[in-house]
Write a protein that holds these residues in place. Structure first.
Motif, PDB file in Angstrom:
ATOM      1  N   TYR A 274      14.444  33.824  56.279  1.00  0.00           N
ATOM      2  CA  TYR A 274      15.447  34.372  57.178  1.00  0.00           C
ATOM      3  C   TYR A 274      14.827  34.712  58.532  1.00  0.00           C
ATOM      4  CZ  TYR A 274      19.302  36.889  59.162  1.00  0.00           C
ATOM      5  OH  TYR A 274      20.312  37.278  60.006  1.00  0.00           O
ATOM      6  N   TYR A 275      13.670  35.377  58.518  1.00  0.00           N
ATOM      7  CA  TYR A 275      12.986  35.678  59.774  1.00  0.00           C
ATOM      8  C   TYR A 275      12.759  34.387  60.570  1.00  0.00           C
ATOM      9  CZ  TYR A 275      11.584  40.332  57.907  1.00  0.00           C
ATOM     10  OH  TYR A 275      11.546  41.615  57.392  1.00  0.00           O
ATOM     11  N   THR A 276      12.273  33.374  59.877  1.00  0.00           N
ATOM     12  CA  THR A 276      11.966  32.093  60.536  1.00  0.00           C
ATOM     13  C   THR A 276      13.203  31.484  61.162  1.00  0.00           C
ATOM     14  OG1 THR A 276      10.125  31.688  59.016  1.00  0.00           O
ATOM     15  CG2 THR A 276      11.038  29.767  60.161  1.00  0.00           C
ATOM     16  N   GLU A 277      14.283  31.387  60.394  1.00  0.00           N
ATOM     17  CA  GLU A 277      15.502  30.780  60.912  1.00  0.00           C
ATOM     18  C   GLU A 277      16.068  31.597  62.075  1.00  0.00           C
ATOM     19  OE1 GLU A 277      19.796  29.054  59.449  1.00  0.00           O
ATOM     20  OE2 GLU A 277      18.985  30.808  58.417  1.00  0.00           O
ATOM     21  N   PHE A 278      16.063  32.914  61.952  1.00  0.00           N
ATOM     22  CA  PHE A 278      16.596  33.767  63.013  1.00  0.00           C
ATOM     23  C   PHE A 278      15.795  33.590  64.305  1.00  0.00           C
ATOM     24  CE2 PHE A 278      17.232  37.627  65.440  1.00  0.00           C
ATOM     25  CZ  PHE A 278      18.606  37.818  65.344  1.00  0.00           C
ATOM     26  N   ILE A 279      14.480  33.588  64.184  1.00  0.00           N
ATOM     27  CA  ILE A 279      13.617  33.439  65.367  1.00  0.00           C
ATOM     28  C   ILE A 279      13.823  32.073  66.010  1.00  0.00           C
ATOM     29  CG2 ILE A 279      11.207  33.284  66.125  1.00  0.00           C
ATOM     30  CD1 ILE A 279      10.632  35.458  63.904  1.00  0.00           C
ATOM     31  N   LEU A 280      13.930  31.026  65.195  1.00  0.00           N
ATOM     32  CA  LEU A 280      14.189  29.691  65.742  1.00  0.00           C
ATOM     33  C   LEU A 280      15.533  29.653  66.461  1.00  0.00           C
ATOM     34  CD1 LEU A 280      12.842  27.498  62.816  1.00  0.00           C
ATOM     35  CD2 LEU A 280      11.864  27.666  65.123  1.00  0.00           C
ATOM     36  N   GLY A 281      16.536  30.331  65.906  1.00  0.00           N
ATOM     37  CA  GLY A 281      17.834  30.408  66.563  1.00  0.00           C
ATOM     38  C   GLY A 281      17.741  31.116  67.910  1.00  0.00           C
ATOM     39  N   CYS A 282      16.964  32.192  67.961  1.00  0.00           N
ATOM     40  CA  CYS A 282      16.753  32.901  69.227  1.00  0.00           C
ATOM     41  C   CYS A 282      16.002  32.023  70.227  1.00  0.00           C
ATOM     42  CB  CYS A 282      15.991  34.207  68.988  1.00  0.00           C
ATOM     43  SG  CYS A 282      16.972  35.453  68.142  1.00  0.00           S
ATOM     44  N   PHE A 283      15.030  31.263  69.736  1.00  0.00           N
ATOM     45  CA  PHE A 283      14.290  30.365  70.617  1.00  0.00           C
ATOM     46  C   PHE A 283      15.227  29.308  71.208  1.00  0.00           C
ATOM     47  CE2 PHE A 283      11.444  26.606  71.238  1.00  0.00           C
ATOM     48  CZ  PHE A 283      10.791  27.110  72.356  1.00  0.00           C
ATOM     49  N   LYS A 284      16.126  28.766  70.384  1.00  0.00           N
ATOM     50  CA  LYS A 284      17.121  27.799  70.870  1.00  0.00           C
ATOM     51  C   LYS A 284      17.945  28.417  71.990  1.00  0.00           C
ATOM     52  CE  LYS A 284      21.444  25.557  69.592  1.00  0.00           C
ATOM     53  NZ  LYS A 284      22.225  26.151  70.672  1.00  0.00           N
ATOM     54  N   LEU A 285      18.381  29.666  71.802  1.00  0.00           N
ATOM     55  CA  LEU A 285      19.177  30.336  72.832  1.00  0.00           C
ATOM     56  C   LEU A 285      18.387  30.509  74.128  1.00  0.00           C
ATOM     57  CD1 LEU A 285      21.031  33.050  70.713  1.00  0.00           C
ATOM     58  CD2 LEU A 285      21.970  30.922  71.647  1.00  0.00           C
ATOM     59  N   GLU A 286      17.088  30.820  74.014  1.00  0.00           N
ATOM     60  CA  GLU A 286      16.253  30.957  75.210  1.00  0.00           C
ATOM     61  C   GLU A 286      16.089  29.614  75.922  1.00  0.00           C
ATOM     62  OE1 GLU A 286      15.402  33.813  76.621  1.00  0.00           O
ATOM     63  OE2 GLU A 286      16.427  34.800  74.958  1.00  0.00           O
ATOM     64  N   LEU A 287      15.956  28.540  75.151  1.00  0.00           N
ATOM     65  CA  LEU A 287      15.898  27.199  75.752  1.00  0.00           C
ATOM     66  C   LEU A 287      17.202  26.893  76.493  1.00  0.00           C
ATOM     67  CD1 LEU A 287      14.249  25.127  72.866  1.00  0.00           C
ATOM     68  CD2 LEU A 287      13.207  25.691  75.073  1.00  0.00           C
ATOM     69  N   ASP A 288      18.326  27.250  75.873  1.00  0.00           N
ATOM     70  CA  ASP A 288      19.632  27.018  76.499  1.00  0.00           C
ATOM     71  C   ASP A 288      19.783  27.831  77.781  1.00  0.00           C
ATOM     72  OD1 ASP A 288      20.318  25.253  74.479  1.00  0.00           O
ATOM     73  OD2 ASP A 288      21.575  26.691  73.397  1.00  0.00           O
ATOM     74  N   LYS A 289      19.346  29.098  77.762  1.00  0.00           N
ATOM     75  CA  LYS A 289      19.420  29.944  78.958  1.00  0.00           C
ATOM     76  C   LYS A 289      18.614  29.345  80.097  1.00  0.00           C
ATOM     77  CE  LYS A 289      19.738  34.499  76.803  1.00  0.00           C
ATOM     78  NZ  LYS A 289      18.983  35.757  76.619  1.00  0.00           N
ATOM     79  N   LEU A 290      17.412  28.897  79.779  1.00  0.00           N
ATOM     80  CA  LEU A 290      16.552  28.313  80.810  1.00  0.00           C
ATOM     81  C   LEU A 290      17.183  27.047  81.376  1.00  0.00           C
ATOM     82  CD1 LEU A 290      13.874  28.552  82.337  1.00  0.00           C
ATOM     83  CD2 LEU A 290      12.850  27.147  80.534  1.00  0.00           C
ATOM     84  N   LYS A 291      17.760  26.226  80.526  1.00  0.00           N
ATOM     85  CA  LYS A 291      18.424  25.005  80.987  1.00  0.00           C
ATOM     86  C   LYS A 291      19.579  25.364  81.921  1.00  0.00           C
ATOM     87  CE  LYS A 291      21.015  21.004  79.349  1.00  0.00           C
ATOM     88  NZ  LYS A 291      21.669  20.386  78.209  1.00  0.00           N
ATOM     89  N   GLN A 292      20.370  26.368  81.534  1.00  0.00           N
ATOM     90  CA  GLN A 292      21.499  26.790  82.351  1.00  0.00           C
ATOM     91  C   GLN A 292      21.015  27.321  83.705  1.00  0.00           C
ATOM     92  OE1 GLN A 292      24.531  26.131  81.520  1.00  0.00           O
ATOM     93  NE2 GLN A 292      25.466  27.066  83.286  1.00  0.00           N
ATOM     94  N   GLU A 293      19.938  28.117  83.714  1.00  0.00           N
ATOM     95  CA  GLU A 293      19.395  28.639  84.965  1.00  0.00           C
ATOM     96  C   GLU A 293      18.940  27.495  85.876  1.00  0.00           C
ATOM     97  OE1 GLU A 293      16.243  31.413  84.127  1.00  0.00           O
ATOM     98  OE2 GLU A 293      17.580  32.713  82.982  1.00  0.00           O
ATOM     99  N   ARG A 294      18.343  26.479  85.292  1.00  0.00           N
ATOM    100  CA  ARG A 294      17.884  25.332  86.078  1.00  0.00           C
ATOM    101  C   ARG A 294      19.062  24.578  86.682  1.00  0.00           C
ATOM    102  NH1 ARG A 294      13.028  23.497  81.985  1.00  0.00           N
ATOM    103  NH2 ARG A 294      11.499  24.972  82.798  1.00  0.00           N
ATOM    104  N   VAL A 295      20.154  24.474  85.949  1.00  0.00           N
ATOM    105  CA  VAL A 295      21.348  23.793  86.463  1.00  0.00           C
ATOM    106  C   VAL A 295      21.934  24.600  87.618  1.00  0.00           C
ATOM    107  CG1 VAL A 295      23.746  23.187  85.901  1.00  0.00           C
ATOM    108  CG2 VAL A 295      21.912  22.615  84.302  1.00  0.00           C
ATOM    109  N   VAL A 296      22.033  25.915  87.436  1.00  0.00           N
ATOM    110  CA  VAL A 296      22.606  26.784  88.471  1.00  0.00           C
ATOM    111  C   VAL A 296      21.743  26.784  89.736  1.00  0.00           C
ATOM    112  CG1 VAL A 296      23.125  29.205  89.063  1.00  0.00           C
ATOM    113  CG2 VAL A 296      23.867  28.253  86.865  1.00  0.00           C
ATOM    114  N   ASN A 297      20.408  26.841  89.538  1.00  0.00           N
ATOM    115  CA  ASN A 297      19.484  26.912  90.681  1.00  0.00           C
ATOM    116  C   ASN A 297      19.149  25.558  91.275  1.00  0.00           C
ATOM    117  OD1 ASN A 297      19.404  29.705  90.486  1.00  0.00           O
ATOM    118  ND2 ASN A 297      17.732  29.652  89.020  1.00  0.00           N
ATOM    119  N   GLY A 298      19.637  24.515  90.636  1.00  0.00           N
ATOM    120  CA  GLY A 298      19.437  23.167  91.156  1.00  0.00           C
ATOM    121  C   GLY A 298      18.070  22.707  90.954  1.00  0.00           C
TER     122      GLY A 298
END
Length: 193
Positions: free
Chosen positions: A169-193
């Motif tokens: 459970y710890y592993t899956e939860f952490i991987l899910g959080c990592f996915k969200l951080e990857l998504d946030k960074l991608k979104q920031e890059r799109v917004v900032n061009g």
């Protein structure tokens, strides 16, 4: 009305197997997503783990072309190894039995330095209820990016959770959080061009 597994003709073992199969399918989807995102970004990751006993490293090794982005990791189970290998403050380790947000953050930052990676994940905690944890199950995990901790949280589980289930459970939860951080960074890059 709540039906018991015996009332619907399914044993608890069958439910456990079905849950495990569902878990594996969902985990594979998550691993595929993370792996493809890491490959597209050209960035790298390293892992420092304690309570998950290598499950995070194993998970990254299962991703397609993992060697292109997963540089390595370490399982630092003992207090001494956290201090010696990852330069975690000895007093902090002793005071909290190696389990605190500061320990997880230091582990994340220093494993990234050691392996020279863009990203890192670290986790420390308890998979069994012991006296040091006041008979509770919890873990602290941290994710770092480019030398800064970007996420640091505590994850609590029911004290009756089996050890292997807690680790998964710890592993899956952490991987899910990592996915969200990857998504946030991608979104920031799109917004900032």
């Amino acid at each position: 009305m709540i039906l018991k597994s015996s009332q619907i003709g399914v044993s608890s073992d069958e439910l456990s197997v079905r849950s495990l199969i569902f878990f594996i399918v969902e985990l594979q989807n998550l691993l595929n997503y993370i792996g493809s995102r890491m490959q597209r970004s050209g960035e790298t990751i390293s892992i420092a783990e304690s309570v998950t006993s290598g499950f995070l490293q194993f998970s990254f090794s299962q991703m397609k072309d993992a060697s292109k982005f997963f540089i390595g990791g370490m399982t630092v189970y003992s207090l001494d190894e956290k201090v010696t290998l990852l330069n975690v403050d000895a007093q902090e380790v002793q005071k909290n039995n190696g389990v605190s947000s500061l320990v997880a953050e230091t582990m994340a930052l220093n494993v990234a330095k050691l392996y020279k990676t863009d990203w890192s994940i670290a986790v420390t905690g308890y998979a069994t209820p012991v006296a040091e944890s006041n008979k509770k199950l919890y873990a602290y995990f941290s994710i770092s990016y480019k030398g800064s901790v970007i996420l640091s949280e505590r994850l609590d589980l029911h004290s009756r959770t089996k050890a292997v289930n807690a680790q998964l459970y710890y592993t899956e939860f952490i991987l899910g959080c990592f996915k969200l951080e990857l998504d946030k960074l991608k979104q920031e890059r799109v917004v900032n061009g």
